[in-house]
Design an enzyme around this catalytic site. Structure first.
Site, PDB file in Angstrom:
ATOM      1  N   LYS A   1     -12.275  31.161  -8.801  1.00 29.08           N
ATOM      2  CA  LYS A   1     -12.318  31.822 -10.108  1.00 29.08           C
ATOM      3  C   LYS A   1     -13.720  32.313 -10.457  1.00 29.08           C
ATOM      4  CE  LYS A   1      -7.986  30.080 -11.775  1.00 29.08           C
ATOM      5  NZ  LYS A   1      -7.220  29.175 -12.605  1.00 29.08           N
TER       6      LYS A   1
ATOM      7  N   ARG B   1      -5.276  22.834  -7.322  1.00 27.13           N
ATOM      8  CA  ARG B   1      -4.589  24.010  -6.783  1.00 27.13           C
ATOM      9  C   ARG B   1      -5.647  24.906  -6.149  1.00 27.13           C
ATOM     10  NH1 ARG B   1      -3.778  29.216  -8.347  1.00 27.13           N
ATOM     11  NH2 ARG B   1      -1.789  30.173  -7.884  1.00 27.13           N
TER      12      ARG B   1
HETATM   13  N1  PMM Z   1      -4.393  29.824 -11.774  1.00 30.50           N
HETATM   14  C1  PMM Z   1      -3.866  30.953 -11.291  1.00 30.50           C
HETATM   15  C2  PMM Z   1      -2.488  31.030 -11.030  1.00 30.50           C
HETATM   16  N2  PMM Z   1      -1.675  29.968 -11.229  1.00 30.50           N
HETATM   17  N3  PMM Z   1      -1.393  27.729 -11.875  1.00 30.50           N
HETATM   18  C3  PMM Z   1      -1.916  26.583 -12.346  1.00 30.50           C
HETATM   19  N4  PMM Z   1      -1.118  25.508 -12.544  1.00 30.50           N
HETATM   20  N5  PMM Z   1      -3.245  26.463 -12.644  1.00 30.50           N
HETATM   21  C4  PMM Z   1      -4.111  27.498 -12.484  1.00 30.50           C
HETATM   22  O1  PMM Z   1      -5.305  27.336 -12.790  1.00 30.50           O
HETATM   23  C5  PMM Z   1      -3.592  28.742 -11.988  1.00 30.50           C
HETATM   24  C6  PMM Z   1      -2.200  28.808 -11.690  1.00 30.50           C
HETATM   25  C7  PMM Z   1      -4.793  32.109 -11.028  1.00 30.50           C
HETATM   26  O2  PMM Z   1      -4.440  33.024 -10.073  1.00 30.50           O
HETATM   27  P1  PMM Z   1      -4.493  32.888  -8.425  1.00 30.50           P
HETATM   28  O3  PMM Z   1      -3.103  32.626  -8.001  1.00 30.50           O
HETATM   29  O4  PMM Z   1      -4.975  34.186  -7.917  1.00 30.50           O
HETATM   30  O5  PMM Z   1      -5.398  31.766  -8.087  1.00 30.50           O
END
Ligand code: PMM
Length: 265
Positions: free
Chosen positions: A208, A244
């Protein structure tokens, strides 16, 4: 070691791995490679949540994710579906997902809590204040830790009222979601407060933008992966249940080092 949720984005436009796994065969192969690298959960997503991203329709989202969920679940993986749409979540659970990962914590689709309650799936409640397109307009906090904690506690209560037992909930502070730059560090620093709400806590810092604030705006993806691995260690120390991440191997190694450090007598 805590849970490592590996990101399997089946999108042509996700901010950090956009387009690499838009083909279902590639996405499945990528998911299985992440499992081999140590992912204990595979998180399949069909719509980018990148700031300013345009939503895709539910039909297109389904077309992207369902075959991938089905094949990964058939291969024995624990699959989570990254969606804020109740109908996509319900179909994904039918296709074999056992976790619904809703970055909006049920706020984006008012059918979500009931849809999850009707299944046996676990719900990840992300802290969220509005759609990606204008989430930074809502990124104003007097006390980011207290407000995020209170808002997550309110969603936990709402999920309980909708019939999802506490044992099927996971909370996520929603790093980067309606939170600007440096304030994400403040929130991570206060993670223990969120852990004290009760349910297990998942943390998503991977690649991020706020990481660049610490290591440099021009930080390559590899450097952000290293920074992510460090945050995985800190998250485990703060009591997180899982992280994650995109680069599963880096986080697995970092967590293994922490285990060795803590295991030594
Ligand atoms: N961040 C993204 C997507 N899904 N789900 C959870 N539970 N927590 C997060 O911080 C989160 C998420 C951001 O997008 P990416 O798939 O490109 O990393």
């Amino acid at each position: 070691m805590i849970e490592i949720m590996g990101v399997v984005n089946v999108t042509p436009d996700s901010f950090s791995d956009g387009g690499e796994h838009a083909d279902p065969d590639d996405a499945v192969a990528h998911g299985l490679a992440l499992r081999d690298a140590g992912a204990t959960i595979l998180d399949v997503g069909g719509e980018s949540t990148r700031p300013g991203a345009q939503p895709v329709g539910s039909e297109e989202e389904r077309r992207r994710v369902l075959p991938v969920v089905e094949r990964l679940a058939a291969a024995g993986a624990v699959v989570s579906i990254d969606t804020y749409r109740a109908d996509v979540a319900a179909d994904a659970v039918r296709a074999g997902a056992s976790i619904v990962n809703d970055v909006s914590g049920g706020l984006a689709d008012d059918g979500m809590l009931a849809a999850v309650a009707a299944t046996e799936a676990t719900l990840v409640i992300g802290h969220w204040r509005g759609p990606s397109a204008d989430m930074y307009a809502r990124a104003s906090y007097d006390d980011i830790v207290a407000e995020t904690t209170d808002e997550l506690a309110a969603r936990t209560a709402a999920a309980g009222e909708a019939g999802i037992p506490a044992g099927r909930l996971v909370l996520d502070p929603g790093i980067g979601f309606a939170k600007a730059g440096e304030r994400n560090w403040e929130l991570l620093r206060g993670l223990e407060r969120i852990v004290r709400i009760g349910p297990p806590v998942l943390v998503g810092t991977s690649r991020k933008r706020f990481l660049a604030g610490a290591i440099g705006d021009d930080a390559s993806r590899d450097r952000r992966d290293l920074a992510t691995a460090v945050t995985s260690v800190l998250a485990q120390q703060a009591g997180a249940w899982g992280v994650r991440v995109h680069d599963v191997a880096a986080t697995r190694d970092a967590l293994a080092v922490l285990d060795a450090w803590e295991g030594a007598r």
